[in-house]
Design an enzyme around this catalytic site. Structure first.
Site, PDB file in Angstrom:
ATOM      1  N   GLY B  54     -17.336  -4.526  -2.709  1.00  0.00           N
ATOM      2  CA  GLY B  54     -16.792  -5.390  -1.741  1.00  0.00           C
ATOM      3  C   GLY B  54     -17.431  -6.808  -1.730  1.00  0.00           C
ATOM      4  CB  CYS B  55     -16.842  -9.985  -0.364  1.00  0.00           C
ATOM      5  SG  CYS B  55     -17.296 -11.485  -0.165  1.00  0.00           S
ATOM      6  CD  GLN B  56     -19.562 -10.074   4.124  1.00  0.00           C
ATOM      7  OE1 GLN B  56     -20.132  -9.441   4.965  1.00  0.00           O
ATOM      8  NE2 GLN B  56     -18.976 -11.173   4.666  1.00  0.00           N
TER       9      GLN B  56
END
Ligand code: PLP
Lengths: 414, 149
Positions: B54-56
């Site tokens: 995921g992005c984070q």
């Protein structure tokens, strides 16, 4: 703990807030607390009005038509160039090139100056706290040219190791490209020292001013940097417009970036000759509306008083840092002596994203993640941070809401 | 764990539970609790090919195929995401590849909780559901050919 009073004479944050319509909105049934200014700042009404005024009154393509609208639009567009020149202390508006933002500015230099001047074995120096925008273009260039990318390390406080930097400099160094202010840590780098040292060995210096331009007084002549790039959207201006400053001599000697309309003097099928600065680098119809509105944003900052705004923001930083340090398990990442009003932190055993989600549910906007600085996060051994970044319109009460919101989030996640 | 309920039944159950929550805190506390309850994935499964980046936050997803049914295991370094993934696999785990491939997963929208996941760039929730279905598709093709793994 002594109560900190935030007062700056003639700086009335409540009056400032009234200029920013979005600050009145509610998020999740609460008044928005916007602390993601390092990502992009909110826009004053005057900037928003400038956009609609342009489209409602004098929308026209610039530099081409002889009709009234075209003349008005051209004049407004060029007026921004002059304002930018003054804002960053450039000697001539020919040295102000409009781009889409910092990223494009850096890429422009990499693809033009870089391609022309970097050869196999040459070295480019960046730092460990660069934004990906100031890493990737150089990596691409180094790969293509078989050049070498060197990295200035940072200490645990989040400051550049200047001795290490000096050791990296050599006759092979052709360019030093460093961030003025770190978007992840808030560190203000000693760019003047960096620039002087690089010039001593004949290297050029590009300064990534994406984060510094909104907080610090910028004078590219005093800094003596060769290139300086920043983004409009981080200085209360619109998205989609940015600035690349470059010294005239260097800009004149560089090859063109993109080919097309506006950047040419004469086109025949045999050969094209190019327009003079700054148009040489502005191919195609530019982002006229946003560029025009950028002037309004810069004027807004100048009229408010950049110094007073900075002093207010620094008070907020001090207060926020003090308050955050009272939270058990919270560790501030980036404790440089010189910082802008931005604070990054992690909390023991809690993922930054969880904090971000729970703060958002309380109407508080912060940034969580790696902030496009993955190598830096790796250096600190963390997946990311929670970052609260302040603008001139933020208040002590908003810091209080952040603290209460954090305490609540931590309790829910415990 | 065998899943005797249909996917739609499990989804309906979740929607029902969420309808009782009176505020965001209760919803999130429930998700956080799910996240805490989901056993940590064994280290052997925490390898790169199981990562859905995921992005984070990082999500690990592993699966097993037993008696014509797919069983999922997942983990995340972020607690809320972990709770949401836990919910997703509790709906789909223990079903046949066909059932999984056909699942519309309407509950995601219904409970209004996935916004954060879905928003975090291209590879949040969408990537998760896609990966879950990819596993199902792979097992389906294997079982058609008549092999087991
Ligand atoms: C330090 C730094 N450099 C470069 C950039 C890239 O700016 P833009 O996305 O406006 O091109 C940013 C934006 O986040 C930044 O903070």
């Amino acid at each position: 703990m002594a109560e900190l009073t935030i007062i700056s004479p003639a700086f009335d944050v409540n009056e400032i807030r009234k200029c920013f319509p979005v600050l009145e909105r509610e998020v999740k049934n609460q008044l928005l607390v916007y602390l993601d200014n390092a990502a992009t700042s909110q826009k004053p009404q005057s900037v928003i009005d400038a956009l609609s005024h342009y489209y409602s009154n004098y929308n026209a393509n610039i530099h081409r038509g002889i009709h009234t609208l075209a003349e008005e639009a051209t004049a407004a567009y060029e007026a921004t160039r002059v304002t930018v020149k003054d804002f960053i202390g450039a000697p001539s508006s020919d040295e102000i090139i409009f781009t889409r933002g910092t990223t494009e500015g850096i890429n422009l230099v990499a693809y033009t100056w870089g391609r022309q001047n970097i050869n196999a074995g040459d070295e480019i120096i960046i730092s460990a706290m660069e934004h990906h925008s100031n890493i990737v273009p150089w990596q691409i260039l180094c790969e293509e040219k078989k050049a070498v990318l060197k990295v200035i390390p940072v200490n645990d406080e989040g400051e550049l190791l200047m001795d290490e930097y000096r050791k990296l400099l050599s006759p092979k160094t052709k360019l030093v490209s460093v961030v003025h202010v770190s978007n992840a840590l808030g560190t203000i780098n000693p760019v003047k020292e960096i620039i002087d040292a690089a010039h001593n060995i004949g290297a050029l210096v590009l300064i990534d001013g994406a984060q510094s331009t909104v907080h610090l007084d910028i004078d590219v002549q005093k800094l003596n940097c060769d290139f300086f790039a920043f983004s409009g959207h981080k200085v209360y201006g619109p998205t989609g417009v940015g600035v690349l400053y470059g010294k005239k001599k260097i800009l004149e000697s560089m090859p063109v970036f993109m080919g097309g309309g506006e950047m040419i003097k004469e086109v025949t099928f045999e050969k094209t000759t190019y327009n003079s600065l700054p148009y040489k680098y502005e191919a195609g119809t530019p982002n006229i509306a946003d560029t025009i509105a950028l002037k309004v944003a810069l004027d807004f900052m100048t009229e408010t008083g950049k110094e007073m705004a900075a002093s207010h923001e620094n008070d907020l930083l001090k207060y926020a840092t003090q308050q955050l340090e009272t939270i058990p398990g919270l560790r501030i990442i980036g404790k440089a002596k010189e910082k802008v009003s931005l604070v990054s932190f992690v909390i023991d055993k809690i993922h930054p994203q969880d904090i971000g989600v729970l703060l958002d549910n309380q109407g508080i906007a912060v940034r969580t993640g790696h902030h496009c600085t993955q190598p830096l996060m790796k250096r600190f051994g963390i997946p990311g941070t929670v970052r609260a970044s302040f603008a001139m319109y933020n208040t002590k009460e908003e810091v209080d809401r952040l603290i209460v919101g954090l305490q609540k989030a931590i309790k829910m996640l415990a | 764990m065998n899943n005797n309920q249909t996917i739609e039944d499990t989804e309906a159950g979740i929607i029902e539970s969420f309808s009782w929550f009176e505020n965001w805190e209760e919803k999130y506390e429930y998700i956080i609790e799910l996240g805490k309850k989901l056993p940590a994935l064994e280290e052997e499964y925490k390898k790169d090919e199981n990562i859905i980046k995921g992005c984070q936050s990082t999500v690990w997803l592993a699966s097993e195929y037993k008696n014509g049914k797919v069983f999922y295991k997942a983990d995340s370094d972020a607690l809320i995401v972990k709770g949401l993934v836990s919910m997703l696999i509790s709906v789909l785990s223990g079903h046949t590849p066909d059932e999984i491939l056909d699942a519309k997963l309407g509950f995601i929208k219904e409970i209004g909780m996935m916004a954060h996941l879905a928003q975090t760039r291209s590879n949040g929730l969408v990537a998760m559901v896609k990966q879950i279905k990819n596993y199902a598709l792979a097992y389906k093709s294997i079982s058609v050919v008549g092999k087991t793994i």
